[in-house]
Design a protein around this motif. Structure first.
Motif, mmCIF file in Angstrom:
data_model
loop_
_atom_site.group_PDB
_atom_site.id
_atom_site.type_symbol
_atom_site.label_atom_id
_atom_site.label_comp_id
_atom_site.label_asym_id
_atom_site.label_seq_id
_atom_site.Cartn_x
_atom_site.Cartn_y
_atom_site.Cartn_z
ATOM 1 N N ALA A 346 0.786 -1.083 -0.042
ATOM 2 C CA ALA A 346 0.144 -0.050 -0.112
ATOM 3 C C ALA A 346 0.741 1.420 -0.158
ATOM 4 N N VAL A 347 1.843 1.138 0.907
ATOM 5 C CA VAL A 347 2.768 2.586 0.851
ATOM 6 C C VAL A 347 3.658 2.595 -0.358
ATOM 7 N N ALA A 351 0.447 6.743 -1.013
ATOM 8 C CA ALA A 351 1.001 7.301 0.182
ATOM 9 C C ALA A 351 0.857 6.915 1.543
ATOM 10 N N HIS A 352 -0.450 6.342 1.574
ATOM 11 C CA HIS A 352 -1.025 5.983 2.886
ATOM 12 C C HIS A 352 -1.808 4.550 2.800
ATOM 13 N N VAL A 368 -6.771 -3.799 4.422
ATOM 14 C CA VAL A 368 -5.969 -2.743 4.080
ATOM 15 C C VAL A 368 -6.353 -1.871 3.033
ATOM 16 N N GLU A 369 -6.463 -0.613 2.898
ATOM 17 C CA GLU A 369 -6.717 0.219 1.846
ATOM 18 C C GLU A 369 -5.508 1.213 1.439
ATOM 19 N N ASP A 370 -5.448 1.551 0.149
ATOM 20 C CA ASP A 370 -4.453 2.513 0.012
ATOM 21 C C ASP A 370 -4.881 3.581 -1.031
ATOM 22 N N ASP A 371 -4.054 4.684 -1.325
ATOM 23 C CA ASP A 371 -4.491 5.619 -2.262
ATOM 24 C C ASP A 371 -3.856 5.552 -3.571
ATOM 25 N N GLY A 430 -7.990 3.597 -3.997
ATOM 26 C CA GLY A 430 -6.825 2.857 -4.734
ATOM 27 C C GLY A 430 -7.263 1.337 -4.286
ATOM 28 N N LEU A 431 -6.395 0.430 -4.053
ATOM 29 C CA LEU A 431 -6.592 -0.821 -3.902
ATOM 30 C C LEU A 431 -7.368 -1.442 -2.495
#
Length: 439
Positions: A346-347, A351-352, A368-371, A430-431
């Motif tokens: 994710a990172v 970014a987060h 777990v989510e990301d942007d 994101g994912l």
């Protein structure tokens, strides 16, 4: 297809379905036999007996009809009463008929009364207080005549006994059959529990038992479990051995490169570093979910520690939501590796990373989510395969990835009897990666 509407109402467990198969025919048989007995045999016999008794009553009332006084009438019918085993008397002027209450199980009494009223026009009241006595009250020109005789002359003796006997033996035989059936189903239940535990990464003691077919299935399961364990052990040993054996020549290469000029050694050093990264990834993949033994773990506490360690490593990660509470049988080291891989991805591509936990009575979900750019739906199946690299939109080569991160996570989820699901994050865009494990 026509019976699909019935499927939601059917029991789901093997015990309940077997009990339904066992009990339903017994109930249908009792209903068919009971209805056939009541409507065909019992009603016909009762009608015949009632007609015979009504002719005897008519004989008495015909004699009473030609008499002038009550005493003359009783004296005239006395020989007939003795022959017919009846008793007769006239009620006084202020005397009321005694009807009494019928027994709750005397289901043939209404038919008896119906037949008597149809056959005896002068019948005023019928008293059937027990299964041994019947009293008829008839209107005559001399007053209200009470005739008392044996109830058994109107209907079969205690017709309810057949129904009670049928129900009693049906309950007894069904109970015996159910106990026997439970003993036959217990080995199947044990086999299902052992298979379910193995699917979740736990090995429970199991020995085949029950019928020949169940024993054969149990033996086949044990053979299959042993083969899978051997294959997993061989895979781990092979990859670990390869990774370990290649470390020695890599070390020699690093030592040789350190003696070359820096300009000449830099490109080769980069190749050696990539090979070292590949070996580390192979070793991590070989361990998979086999590290550690299942134990009761509080997922919330475990995730809090993982996120805390990720922050110390410089990753922008937060535990944003926790729903539910409780413990679950998990391999904490394997789950830690899976969540750390998801946070690392994710990172790396965003970014987060936002981590959330949902605990229900039947399952837990670690999300777990990301942007980052996410993974297109048509590539999500390919993304969880080992050594899979996606197109540059995902920046797969960033950080020298080798395509094992999601494969390790999926392997760990499967070892816990769960699944890894990929989707699009509604919150960050994101994912969205979900590890879903049954409790």
């Amino acid at each position: 297809m026509s019976a699909q509407w019935l499927k939601p109402y059917m029991p789901r467990s093997l015990y309940a379905r077997s009990a339904l198969i066992l009990v339903l025919p017994v109930i249908v048989l009792l209903l068919v036999v009971g209805i056939a007995f009541l409507q065909k045999h019992l009603e016909d016999v009762t009608a015949q007996m009632t007609r015979a008794a009504s002719r005897e009553v008519t004989l008495i009332t015909d004699v009473v009809a030609v008499m002038e006084t009550q005493q003359q009438a009783l004296a005239a019918v006395r020989p007939d009463l003795v022959a017919l085993d009846m008793k007769a008397r006239f009620l006084g002027i202020n005397e009321e008929p005694v009807i009494g209450s019928r027994r709750w199980y005397d289901f043939i009494a209404p038919q008896v009364e119906f037949e008597l009223r149809a056959l005896l026009p002068d019948l005023e009241m019928v008293a059937l207080p027990s299964t041994h006595e019947a009293r008829l009250y008839l209107n005559t020109k001399l007053g209200l005549l009470q005739l008392t005789f044996d109830r058994r002359r109107l209907s079969p003796v205690a017709p309810h006994q057949l129904i009670v006997t049928m129900l009693f033996f049906a309950v007894v035989m069904t109970t015996i059959s159910f106990l026997y059936m439970r003993n036959q189903l217990r080995p199947i239940t044990r086999l299902a529990e052992a298979a379910q535990a193995f699917g979740r990464g736990r090995v429970v003691p199991y020995s085949p038992g029950g019928a020949i077919e169940v024993r054969a299935a149990g033996s086949a399961f044990l053979d299959m479990r042993a083969r899978i364990e051997r294959q997993m052990e061989q895979r781990t040993m092979m990859l670990s051995g390869v990774s370990h054996d290649l470390r020695t020549p890599l070390t020699r290469l690093k030592l040789g490169l350190s003696m070359l000029p820096e300009d000449d050694a830099a490109p080769l050093q980069q190749d050696v570093d990539e090979m070292q990264l590949l070996l580390d990834a192979f070793l991590e993949f070989s361990r998979g979910a086999a590290e550690g033994t299942p134990e009761a773990v509080n997922p919330e506490v475990l995730l809090q520690q993982i996120v805390k360690d990720a922050k110390r490593a410089g990753h922008a990660a937060d535990l944003v939501l926790v729903e539910g509470a409780g413990t679950t049988m998990l391999r904490p080291t394997a789950i830690r590796r899976a969540v750390e891989n998801l946070i690392g991805n994710a990172v790396r591509y965003g970014a987060h990373a936002d981590v959330s936990l949902t605990i229900t009575p039947k399952s837990i979900r670690i999300r777990v989510e990301d942007d980052g750019p996410g993974i297109p739906p048509e590539q999500r199946t390919e993304a969880v395969k080992p050594f899979s690299r996606l197109d540059p939109a995902r920046n797969q080569n960033q950080g020298s990835g080798v395509g094992l991160g999601l494969a390790i996570v999926a392997d760990i989820a499967r070892a816990h009897g769960g699944v890894l699901r990929l989707g699009k994050s509604e919150r960050l865009g994101g994912l969205c990666a979900d590890i879903i494990i049954g409790r």
